[in-house]
Motif scaffolding. Structure first.
Motif, PDB file in Angstrom:
ATOM      1  N   ALA A  57       0.833  -1.202   0.000  1.00 27.62           N
ATOM      2  CA  ALA A  57       0.000   0.000   0.000  1.00 27.62           C
ATOM      3  C   ALA A  57       0.866   1.249   0.000  1.00 27.62           C
ATOM      4  N   PHE A  58       1.927   1.223   0.818  1.00 29.69           N
ATOM      5  CA  PHE A  58       2.807   2.389   0.885  1.00 29.69           C
ATOM      6  C   PHE A  58       3.608   2.554  -0.409  1.00 29.69           C
ATOM      7  N   ALA A  59       4.077   1.414  -0.923  1.00 32.95           N
ATOM      8  CA  ALA A  59       4.957   1.483  -2.094  1.00 32.95           C
ATOM      9  C   ALA A  59       4.203   1.895  -3.347  1.00 32.95           C
ATOM     10  N   THR A  60       2.957   1.464  -3.453  1.00 32.72           N
ATOM     11  CA  THR A  60       2.254   1.724  -4.716  1.00 32.72           C
ATOM     12  C   THR A  60       1.124   2.726  -4.534  1.00 32.72           C
ATOM     13  N   VAL A  74      -0.638  -5.346  -6.424  1.00 36.83           N
ATOM     14  CA  VAL A  74       0.347  -5.898  -5.502  1.00 36.83           C
ATOM     15  C   VAL A  74      -0.289  -6.233  -4.147  1.00 36.83           C
ATOM     16  N   GLY A  75      -1.147  -5.344  -3.667  1.00 35.19           N
ATOM     17  CA  GLY A  75      -1.848  -5.621  -2.406  1.00 35.19           C
ATOM     18  C   GLY A  75      -2.712  -6.858  -2.552  1.00 35.19           C
ATOM     19  N   SER A  76      -3.398  -6.964  -3.696  1.00 32.93           N
ATOM     20  CA  SER A  76      -4.278  -8.111  -3.927  1.00 32.93           C
ATOM     21  C   SER A  76      -3.496  -9.412  -4.008  1.00 32.93           C
ATOM     22  N   VAL A  77      -2.216  -9.330  -4.419  1.00 32.09           N
ATOM     23  CA  VAL A  77      -1.366 -10.523  -4.458  1.00 32.09           C
ATOM     24  C   VAL A  77      -1.268 -11.109  -3.048  1.00 32.09           C
ATOM     25  N   ALA A  78      -1.035 -10.235  -2.065  1.00 32.85           N
ATOM     26  CA  ALA A  78      -0.944 -10.696  -0.669  1.00 32.85           C
ATOM     27  C   ALA A  78      -2.281 -11.271  -0.213  1.00 32.85           C
ATOM     28  N   VAL A  79      -3.384 -10.641  -0.668  1.00 33.76           N
ATOM     29  CA  VAL A  79      -4.723 -11.106  -0.264  1.00 33.76           C
ATOM     30  C   VAL A  79      -4.975 -12.526  -0.796  1.00 33.76           C
ATOM     31  N   LEU A  80      -4.734 -12.718  -2.109  1.00 30.46           N
ATOM     32  CA  LEU A  80      -5.001 -14.034  -2.685  1.00 30.46           C
ATOM     33  C   LEU A  80      -4.039 -15.101  -2.145  1.00 30.46           C
ATOM     34  N   ALA A  81      -2.803 -14.681  -1.870  1.00 30.46           N
ATOM     35  CA  ALA A  81      -1.859 -15.640  -1.291  1.00 30.46           C
ATOM     36  C   ALA A  81      -2.366 -16.084   0.081  1.00 30.46           C
ATOM     37  N   GLN A 198      -6.190  -7.522 -18.299  1.00 29.89           N
ATOM     38  CA  GLN A 198      -5.369  -8.692 -18.627  1.00 29.89           C
ATOM     39  C   GLN A 198      -4.026  -8.642 -17.911  1.00 29.89           C
ATOM     40  N   MET A 199      -3.443  -7.461 -17.885  1.00 26.68           N
ATOM     41  CA  MET A 199      -2.182  -7.304 -17.163  1.00 26.68           C
ATOM     42  C   MET A 199      -2.391  -7.606 -15.686  1.00 26.68           C
ATOM     43  N   GLY A 200      -3.492  -7.065 -15.169  1.00 25.82           N
ATOM     44  CA  GLY A 200      -3.818  -7.246 -13.754  1.00 25.82           C
ATOM     45  C   GLY A 200      -3.962  -8.719 -13.404  1.00 25.82           C
ATOM     46  N   ILE A 201      -4.650  -9.468 -14.280  1.00 28.40           N
ATOM     47  CA  ILE A 201      -4.869 -10.895 -14.028  1.00 28.40           C
ATOM     48  C   ILE A 201      -3.527 -11.625 -13.971  1.00 28.40           C
ATOM     49  N   LEU A 202      -2.644 -11.307 -14.907  1.00 27.69           N
ATOM     50  CA  LEU A 202      -1.337 -11.978 -14.939  1.00 27.69           C
ATOM     51  C   LEU A 202      -0.501 -11.654 -13.702  1.00 27.69           C
ATOM     52  N   VAL A 203      -0.464 -10.343 -13.365  1.00 22.06           N
ATOM     53  CA  VAL A 203       0.310  -9.936 -12.174  1.00 22.06           C
ATOM     54  C   VAL A 203      -0.234 -10.651 -10.938  1.00 22.06           C
ATOM     55  N   LEU A 204      -1.559 -10.655 -10.845  1.00 23.08           N
ATOM     56  CA  LEU A 204      -2.209 -11.240  -9.677  1.00 23.08           C
ATOM     57  C   LEU A 204      -1.971 -12.750  -9.596  1.00 23.08           C
ATOM     58  N   ALA A 205      -2.166 -13.445 -10.733  1.00 26.18           N
ATOM     59  CA  ALA A 205      -2.031 -14.899 -10.730  1.00 26.18           C
ATOM     60  C   ALA A 205      -0.583 -15.306 -10.451  1.00 26.18           C
ATOM     61  N   ILE A 206       0.355 -14.716 -11.201  1.00 28.46           N
ATOM     62  CA  ILE A 206       1.762 -15.114 -11.043  1.00 28.46           C
ATOM     63  C   ILE A 206       2.284 -14.690  -9.679  1.00 28.46           C
ATOM     64  N   GLY A 207       1.914 -13.467  -9.277  1.00 25.91           N
ATOM     65  CA  GLY A 207       2.386 -12.948  -7.980  1.00 25.91           C
ATOM     66  C   GLY A 207       1.892 -13.802  -6.818  1.00 25.91           C
ATOM     67  N   SER A 208       0.577 -14.109  -6.808  1.00 28.70           N
ATOM     68  CA  SER A 208       0.036 -14.897  -5.693  1.00 28.70           C
ATOM     69  C   SER A 208       0.605 -16.308  -5.700  1.00 28.70           C
ATOM     70  N   ALA A 209       0.737 -16.890  -6.921  1.00 29.08           N
ATOM     71  CA  ALA A 209       1.287 -18.244  -7.016  1.00 29.08           C
ATOM     72  C   ALA A 209       2.708 -18.269  -6.473  1.00 29.08           C
ATOM     73  N   ALA A 210       3.527 -17.284  -6.887  1.00 23.85           N
ATOM     74  CA  ALA A 210       4.922 -17.257  -6.460  1.00 23.85           C
ATOM     75  C   ALA A 210       5.021 -17.071  -4.944  1.00 23.85           C
ATOM     76  N   LEU A 231       6.699  -6.229  -6.278  1.00 19.88           N
ATOM     77  CA  LEU A 231       6.612  -4.945  -5.589  1.00 19.88           C
ATOM     78  C   LEU A 231       7.428  -3.876  -6.322  1.00 19.88           C
ATOM     79  N   MET A 232       8.647  -4.273  -6.711  1.00 24.50           N
ATOM     80  CA  MET A 232       9.542  -3.308  -7.356  1.00 24.50           C
ATOM     81  C   MET A 232       8.979  -2.846  -8.698  1.00 24.50           C
ATOM     82  N   SER A 233       8.405  -3.793  -9.467  1.00 25.49           N
ATOM     83  CA  SER A 233       7.901  -3.376 -10.776  1.00 25.49           C
ATOM     84  C   SER A 233       6.709  -2.438 -10.613  1.00 25.49           C
ATOM     85  N   ALA A 234       5.876  -2.703  -9.609  1.00 22.58           N
ATOM     86  CA  ALA A 234       4.747  -1.797  -9.379  1.00 22.58           C
ATOM     87  C   ALA A 234       5.249  -0.427  -8.949  1.00 22.58           C
ATOM     88  N   TYR A 235       6.300  -0.427  -8.129  1.00 24.97           N
ATOM     89  CA  TYR A 235       6.852   0.837  -7.660  1.00 24.97           C
ATOM     90  C   TYR A 235       7.441   1.623  -8.844  1.00 24.97           C
TER      91      TYR A 235
END
Ligand code: ADP
Length: 492
Positions: A57-60, A74-81, A198-210, A231-235
């Motif tokens: 939240a702070f970074a982005t 990025v925040g949603s990545v943590a949520v889905l994880a 589409q970008m959002g779905i990919l970021v979310l899926a790959i980020g949460s999976a990783a 996180l860095m790419s979003a920043y």
């Protein structure tokens, strides 16, 4: 990437019911999640994911682009994880913490405090509902995939991320629809957001999976390292947007300065043109004076007479051009166009002008006919200016009528006006062009090459007639001819 709107306070019942329903569902889900906190197993990853949500939240945070805002997934990545690591109820809590921090660090004034509260509740509800819906395809796919391996680790995340994004998006689109009514084309809005979705779905899926894979397979530090690239790419994206915004602001400033410079240069050019044209008047008068003297010489040959007439006609054309430029300058600077008005007889003014134009009409073998009122018609005008208007209209009629055509000038009187009409059997003007011929420097394109002109005459003529309290109008039909009508207020 999901958009979050700034919601205005609306009295509308359906809109408010929608906002509160989403907000209340969100609040209930979060409360349920909080009540389960003591039961979370393992507990440490939950703390880590919540902390990552806060960092995200702070970074982005949210970037305002016009009246909409962009938050990163990025925040949603943590949520889905969290959904996979510590369970659905923990995902609600992580989402709530993330939403709260984003909302809190966004600048807000006292005036929009209430609005912000409803915005927080809505955003919270939106993420909670999306998480709940995303958990369904996640669980179903996971049960189909069966054994959890490196290769199957990504699969459940794709439908989960897809549903999460779409539910999020549709909940927001509904807000806009209820806010603005049917003028919002819902499907168009949905389509416009697809590239980002589409970008959002990919970021979310790959980020949460990783992230969840890292937590399962390695220790917590490794999980953080898995999260860092996202996180860095979003920043970096946030920095890029900020930089672009700064650049745009600079650009606006540069455009303002350049526009002021251009306006200044234009004024200088107009002033220069005014001096230049004014200075041309003296040599032109000398040419006219000398040519008239030559013409008056009784010993002049026929050829000499014809040549001197040609010189006089050319001088008149140039003189009118110069006069037009000076008048346009006067109109642009708001100076008075007419000097003292005096009583004049309209038919006499008309005849004087036509006599002057006759040689030009003769050259093109045009028939110039006149129908004047039987009674003398007195008007209070600046005679030189009215003659100029008549001269311009007749000169146009001559210019834009082919050899052998006909020009008719008519005067008559109505209850309130004295009228003068100049009509011709010339090329005519089409309906599209006639709308703009009275504008400065506007010439009908089809007949532009039929005669020399600057497109200033009609603009000046209309201004001159209007300065007398009258009107100048035009009617025309292509191939048949044109009629220009002057209406001047009656005396007294
Ligand atoms: P200019 O004749 O110098 O181009 P004007 O302002 O007098 O400028 O006229 C503007 C335009 O209106 C002309 O270029 C021409 O296209 C059209 N126009 C004016 N009078 C006539 C006419 N009698 N017949 C056809 N077109 C005309």
């Amino acid at each position: 990437m999901a958009t979050s709107t700034v919601l205005p306070v609306r009295k509308d019942l359906i809109f408010n019911t929608y906002l509160y329903t989403v907000g209340i569902i969100g609040a209930l889900l979060v409360l349920w999640g909080i009540s389960q906190v003591p039961l979370y197993r393992p507990f440490l990853p939950f703390v880590l994911l919540t902390a990552l949500g806060v960092v995200a939240a702070f970074a982005t945070s949210t970037i305002e682009i016009r009246d909409s805002g962009i938050t990163y997934q990025v925040g949603s990545v943590a949520v889905l994880a969290g959904l996979a690591v510590t369970g659905l109820e923990s995902a609600f809590v992580i989402a709530a913490v993330f939403n709260f921090v984003v909302w809190y660090i966004k600048p807000q004034s006292g005036a929009n405090w209430r609005r912000s509260w409803s915005q927080l509740a809505f955003n919270n509800g939106m993420h909670a509902i999306s998480t709940l819906m995303a958990s369904i395809p996640f669980v179903v796919t996971l049960s189909i995939v069966g054994e959890y391996t490196t290769w199957t680790a990504l699969l459940p995340w794709l439908p989960a991320a897809f549903i999460y994004e779409q539910v999020n998006l549709w909940l927001l689109i509904c807000v806009l629809r209820l806010q603005h009514g049917p003028e919002i084309d819902v499907l168009k809005l949905w389509r416009e957001d697809q590239w980002a979705t589409q970008m959002g779905i990919l970021v979310l899926a790959i980020g949460s999976a990783a992230l969840s894979y890292g937590i399962y397979q390695y220790d917590l530090v490794a999980a953080v390292i898995f999260f860092l690239p996202v996180l860095m790419s979003a920043y970096a994206f946030r920095l890029y947007i900020k930089q672009t915004q700064g650049y745009l602001e600079n650009l606006e400033e540069t455009v303002k300065v350049r526009t002021a410079d251009l306006a200044d240069l234009n004024t200088q050019k107009d002033a220069y043109l005014a001096v230049l044209t004014h200075d041309m008047m003296t040599p032109l008068s000398s040419i006219r004076y000398c040519t008239e003297m030559i013409q008056d010489d009784p010993t002049i040959s026929l050829e000499g007479k014809q040549l001197s007439e040609l010189v006089l006609r050319s001088e008149r054309t140039l003189f009118t051009l110069v006069q037009n430029i000076l008048d346009i300058e006067r109109i642009a600077t708001g100076q008075d166009l007419i000097q003292a008005k005096e009583d004049h007889e309209l038919n006499q003014l008309t005849k004087t002008t036509l006599e002057l134009m006759e040689p030009e009409a003769d050259v093109k073998e045009l028939v110039l006919s006149v129908e004047l009122t039987k009674q003398p018609t007195m008007v209070s005008v600046d005679a030189a200016k009215v003659e100029r208007v008549l001269q311009n209209l007749t000169s146009n009629a001559i210019k834009y009528t082919p050899m052998g055509g006909q020009i008719n000038v008519r005067t008559w009187v109505t209850d309130a006006f004295v009228m003068v009409e100049v009509s011709d059997t010339g090329y005519g003007i089409d309906a599209e062009a006639i709308r703009t011929i009275f504008e400065r420097a506007n010439r009908a394109s089809e007949i532009r090459d039929k005669a020399i002109g600057t497109g200033l005459g009609l603009a000046i003529s209309r201004s001159l007639v209007e300065a007398h309290g009258g009107t100048l109008s035009a009617e025309s039909e292509v191939g048949k001819g044109s009629t220009f009508t002057i209406a001047l207020p009656k005396q007294g």
